[in-house]
Scaffold this motif. Structure first.
Motif, short mmCIF file in Angstrom:
data_model
loop_
_atom_site.label_atom_id
_atom_site.label_comp_id
_atom_site.label_asym_id
_atom_site.label_seq_id
_atom_site.Cartn_x
_atom_site.Cartn_y
_atom_site.Cartn_z
N THR A 1 34.43 47.61 -35.92
CA THR A 1 33.89 48.75 -35.30
C THR A 1 32.27 48.50 -35.10
OG1 THR A 1 33.25 49.64 -37.71
CG2 THR A 1 35.30 50.41 -36.45
N ALA A 2 31.45 49.24 -34.71
CA ALA A 2 29.98 49.11 -34.60
C ALA A 2 29.55 49.00 -35.93
CB ALA A 2 29.34 50.23 -33.73
N ASP A 3 29.65 49.66 -36.94
CA ASP A 3 29.21 49.40 -38.35
C ASP A 3 29.57 48.37 -38.87
OD1 ASP A 3 27.87 51.90 -38.16
OD2 ASP A 3 29.78 53.09 -39.21
N GLU A 4 31.06 47.88 -38.73
CA GLU A 4 31.38 46.46 -39.14
C GLU A 4 30.70 45.51 -38.49
OE1 GLU A 4 35.51 46.54 -38.79
OE2 GLU A 4 35.69 48.25 -39.86
N GLU A 5 30.21 45.49 -37.25
CA GLU A 5 29.53 44.38 -36.70
C GLU A 5 28.15 44.36 -37.39
OE1 GLU A 5 29.33 44.38 -32.69
OE2 GLU A 5 31.52 44.50 -32.30
N GLN A 6 27.59 45.41 -37.75
CA GLN A 6 26.29 45.21 -38.60
C GLN A 6 26.33 44.60 -39.72
OE1 GLN A 6 24.75 49.24 -38.94
NE2 GLN A 6 24.38 49.83 -36.79
N ASN A 7 27.64 44.84 -40.38
CA ASN A 7 27.81 44.05 -41.72
C ASN A 7 28.08 42.42 -41.37
OD1 ASN A 7 28.43 46.46 -42.98
ND2 ASN A 7 30.41 46.28 -42.79
N ILE A 8 28.52 42.20 -40.37
CA ILE A 8 28.58 40.67 -39.88
C ILE A 8 27.13 40.16 -39.91
CG2 ILE A 8 28.88 38.96 -38.35
CD1 ILE A 8 31.37 40.76 -37.53
N GLU A 9 26.18 40.75 -39.21
CA GLU A 9 24.78 40.28 -38.79
C GLU A 9 24.16 40.45 -40.28
OE1 GLU A 9 24.26 38.54 -36.55
OE2 GLU A 9 26.19 39.28 -35.45
N ALA A 10 24.31 41.43 -41.09
CA ALA A 10 23.71 41.55 -42.43
C ALA A 10 23.83 40.60 -43.42
CB ALA A 10 23.63 42.84 -42.70
N GLY A 11 25.26 40.14 -43.48
CA GLY A 11 25.78 39.42 -44.32
C GLY A 11 25.99 39.87 -45.73
N PRO A 12 26.19 39.10 -46.79
CA PRO A 12 26.61 39.63 -48.17
C PRO A 12 25.66 40.32 -48.89
CG PRO A 12 27.39 37.36 -47.83
CD PRO A 12 26.32 37.67 -46.71
N ARG A 13 24.12 40.05 -48.54
CA ARG A 13 23.06 40.69 -49.18
C ARG A 13 23.22 42.46 -48.96
NH1 ARG A 13 18.05 38.76 -50.52
NH2 ARG A 13 18.64 37.05 -49.40
N LEU A 14 23.71 42.86 -47.69
CA LEU A 14 23.90 44.39 -47.71
C LEU A 14 25.03 44.83 -48.56
CD1 LEU A 14 23.20 46.73 -46.07
CD2 LEU A 14 24.75 45.98 -44.25
N LEU A 15 25.99 44.08 -48.65
CA LEU A 15 27.21 44.52 -49.57
C LEU A 15 26.62 44.62 -50.90
CD1 LEU A 15 30.09 45.11 -50.31
CD2 LEU A 15 30.29 42.44 -50.74
N VAL A 16 25.77 43.82 -51.50
CA VAL A 16 25.28 43.86 -52.73
C VAL A 16 24.33 45.13 -52.87
CG1 VAL A 16 23.96 42.74 -54.69
CG2 VAL A 16 25.36 41.43 -53.18
N GLU A 17 23.51 45.25 -52.04
CA GLU A 17 22.67 46.37 -52.03
C GLU A 17 23.41 47.80 -52.00
OE1 GLU A 17 20.22 45.71 -48.57
OE2 GLU A 17 19.06 44.14 -49.63
#
Length: 680
Positions: A599-615
């Motif tokens: 999805t569009a939101d998941e594509e943002q996860n790809i570009e942001a990388g693991p750092r966004l997950l931790v935040e």
């Protein structure tokens, strides 16, 4: 007598409630029985430093009557404590990639560089010399191939007179040959001829009309029992052997047998012919520069002398012998322009091991007591990759930084093994790991200095231990990376709930390729798939970063290849969707694999990388609670009980957060709790 003990909160203090043996007896509350100072000291030194107390430490705690907070903090500044921190994170991250990356031997060299040249003596030998496990000719220096005495029975050795020991592009040519006993039966000439002939030269003096003389090309001098003896080699015609059907003897104009052929070529047999061995090479698919040994022949080049390779320790000889093929330093095949910077280099006669032999390695050479002992190169790299995330974690704790910097920092470390790996582009064909920073910014450390670790800053794509090769290879798929993150840092596992059920086998939902939507799978994968997208710019089963400028979201070249049925596309589209299994896949040909079903939101996860997950995980408080549980289990040797979770979990997590997520502060709080000190 059966007794049961439980915790209760009375007047704000933790007390033990001792249940009497008889149900008629009244409950009696007693203070928590704590271990004496000496035992508390022993627990602390074993848990924090991994050793028992010294006599002086015992005397000091007896004089004070207790172990103070200052004593605990002093222990946590000891080097042994930081070793303990690395070991804690080794278990937490399961930091061991030895079962994830295999050196199948294709980049390892045999020999020792002195009595036997360094060279491939494994699988690549088949493409280079005609048979597995065959090294070069250790008796002939490559440059002297024209002056080396050759047996007259074999003349002519080449179709055209040779004026150089290499081809027109400098690729080494064979200097000698032998018949391969996988295809031929080689019998000692004296035995075959009942002692009428003993040498190949005697056979060569016979006319072609002679019953033995016609086979002069198939006479082979072989070493038997340390002595050179002449043998006559003919196709092995035993049942089940490749040459069983090669019954036609084809002769040249002089009447000499030049090949053994199949009588019925139209039947398309697996082996059509075995030709005489010479120093000429064949070609694969008639492509110049794509060399192929003559089938049934072992064609060996000579050796050259080169400076000692990168793995040579101090005190090694300044020069070593290397097989002429492996000694080459090209980055590409000079004939075909194909790259030598991939695993194919080992099977390409024109590539070699590169400058300093950087593309190749060795197993252990010599004895460990030998000053010239060389450690296994692959094992050294595996050990270094295993250690890197632990060094990152240690550095965060040592500097008393917020603990979750281990998941977000760009800081990392290399020792001599990793420094040379990145700076010299080593490990080709075994490891697929992108340099984490510009090569000039990676500390320069000698390969043999494996104990020297230096700090540097990785580029912006990196996020703590989560993007180290040690983590990426240990958890090779995006789903595995999500599972480890949840288990290690959120104390959660992906297990379907009892309320979930699989649909009927005929239900079309079973054919849904998107696991986030497939019935029965979506319970877990609705979380796993979007979370795994945070690693979408990292290749699976590798530590390769996929930058957008080199790996765009969509590549029209890959799409065109896929439409034309070329799923390989020159080896350039392995990271892209090249085959369609459903409607979404058909419309996604040429799409980077990690973008499929996103999805569009998941594509943002790809570009942001693991750092966004931790935040994002910071917001839930689950990181703090899980870390408290991990530290509790580590220092008490067991998980928290339900009662202990009610008493300790929230306060410890709150204090951990208030301390700025200082790991040492959390450990101090845990080892000063009544639960840690009580006598059970």
């Amino acid at each position: 007598m059966l007794r049961e003990r439980c915790l209760a909160i009375l007047a704000g203090a933790a007390l033990f409630l001792a249940l009497p043996a008889s149900a008629d007896e009244a409950a009696v509350c007693a203070p928590v029985a704590k271990v004496p100072p000496e035992r508390h000291l022993r627990q602390l030194t074993l848990d924090l430093l991994g050793r028992p107390p010294t006599w002086e430490e015992y005397k000091a705690v007896q004089a004070k009557g207790s172990v103070s907070e200052e004593d605990i903090r002093a222990m946590m500044n000891d080097e042994l404590f930081y070793t303990r921190v690395r070991n804690f994170h080794r278990a937490l991250l399961r930091s061991n990639i030895s079962a994830s990356v295999f050196d199948n031997g294709n980049s390892r060299l045999g020999g020792n560089g002195t009595s036997t040249p360094f060279g491939f003596a494994n699988n690549p030998s088949t493409a280079l010399r005609g048979v597995n496990g065959q090294s070069c000719n250790a008796d002939v220096e490559q440059s002297s191939c024209l002056t080396t005495i050759q047996d007259k029975h074999a003349a002519p050795l080449t179709a055209k007179p040779r004026t150089s020991c290499t081809d027109d592009m400098g690729v080494p040519m064979p200097v000698s040959y032998d018949y391969d006993t996988n295809y031929y039966t080689c019998t000692e000439l004296a035995v075959e001829t009942s002692n009428a002939l003993t040498t190949c030269d005697q056979l060569a003096d016979l006319p072609a009309t002679d019953a033995w003389g016609q086979y002069r090309y198939f006479c082979d001098n072989r070493v038997v029992g340390g002595a050179v003896k002449s043998h006559l080699c003919k196709p092995d015609r035993r049942p089940g052997k490749p040459g069983v059907a090669l019954t036609i003897e084809t002769k040249n104009a002089s009447g000499l047998v030049e090949s053994f052929d199949h009588p019925d070529p139209a039947s398309k047999p697996s082996l059509l012919t075995l030709k005489r061995c010479t120093l000429d090479l064949g070609l694969n698919n008639n492509i110049r520069g794509s060399f192929a040994p003559i089938r049934g022949c072992i064609q060996r080049e000579g050796y050259v002398t080169k400076p000692a390779p990168y793995w040579a320790p101090a005190g090694s000889p300044a020069t070593v012998k290397v097989c002429a093929i492996e000694a080459q330093e090209r980055d590409h095949n000079p004939w075909t322009r194909e790259s030598c910077e991939t695993g194919r280099f080992a099977n390409d006669r024109s590539c070699g091991c590169g400058v300093g032999m950087r593309r190749c390695g060795v197993s252990n050479i010599g004895l460990t007591t030998d000053p010239l002992f060389v450690r296994n190169v692959h094992d050294m790299r595996v050990a270094a990759f295993n250690e890197e995330p632990l060094r990152i974690a240690e550095s965060v704790v040592r500097r008393d930084e917020p603990y979750y910097n281990i998941l977000t920092t760009r800081r990392s470390f290399v020792n001599g093994t990793l420094s040379e790996f990145y700076r010299q582009r080593q490990g080709v064909g075994v490891f697929s790991a992108t340099a984490p920073a510009p090569l000039e910014s990676i500390p320069a450390i000698a390969y043999t200095d494996a104990a020297n670790w230096k700090e540097y800053t990785r580029d912006e794509s990196h996020s703590g231990v989560l993007t180290t090769p040690g983590f990426l290879y240990r958890f090779p798929t995006h789903r595995a990376r999500v599972s480890e993150f949840y288990e290690a840092f959120l104390c959660k596992t992906f297990v379907p709930g009892s309320e979930t059920s699989l649909p009927d086998p005929e239900d079309s939902c079973n054919r849904e390729n998107n696991l986030a939507k497939r019935c029965g799978c979506n319970y877990c994968h609705a979380t796993i798939e979007p979370t795994g997208a945070h690693w979408g710019r990292y290749a699976e089963r590798a530590a390769q970063f996929l930058p957008a400028n080199q790996f765009p979201r969509f590549d029209p070249k890959c799409r065109d290849c896929a439409i034309n049925g070329d799923t390989n596309c020159g080896g350039e589209c392995s990271q892209y969707v090249m085959q369609a299994y459903d409607g979404d896949g058909a419309s996604s040909l040429g799409l980077l694999k990690t973008y499929l079903y996103r999805t569009a939101d998941e594509e943002q996860n790809i570009e942001a990388g693991p750092r966004l997950l931790v935040e994002r995980m910071y917001q839930s408080g689950e990181l703090e609670r899980c870390t408290v549980k991990r530290v509790w289990n580590e220092f008490l040797g067991r998980p928290m009980t339900a009662e202990e979770q009610r008493m300790y979990l929230a306060p410890l997590a709150s204090d951990f957060a208030k301390s700025g997520h200082r790991f040492k502060s959390l450990i101090e709080r845990v080892v000063t709790t009544d639960a840690y000190r009580r006598i059970d």
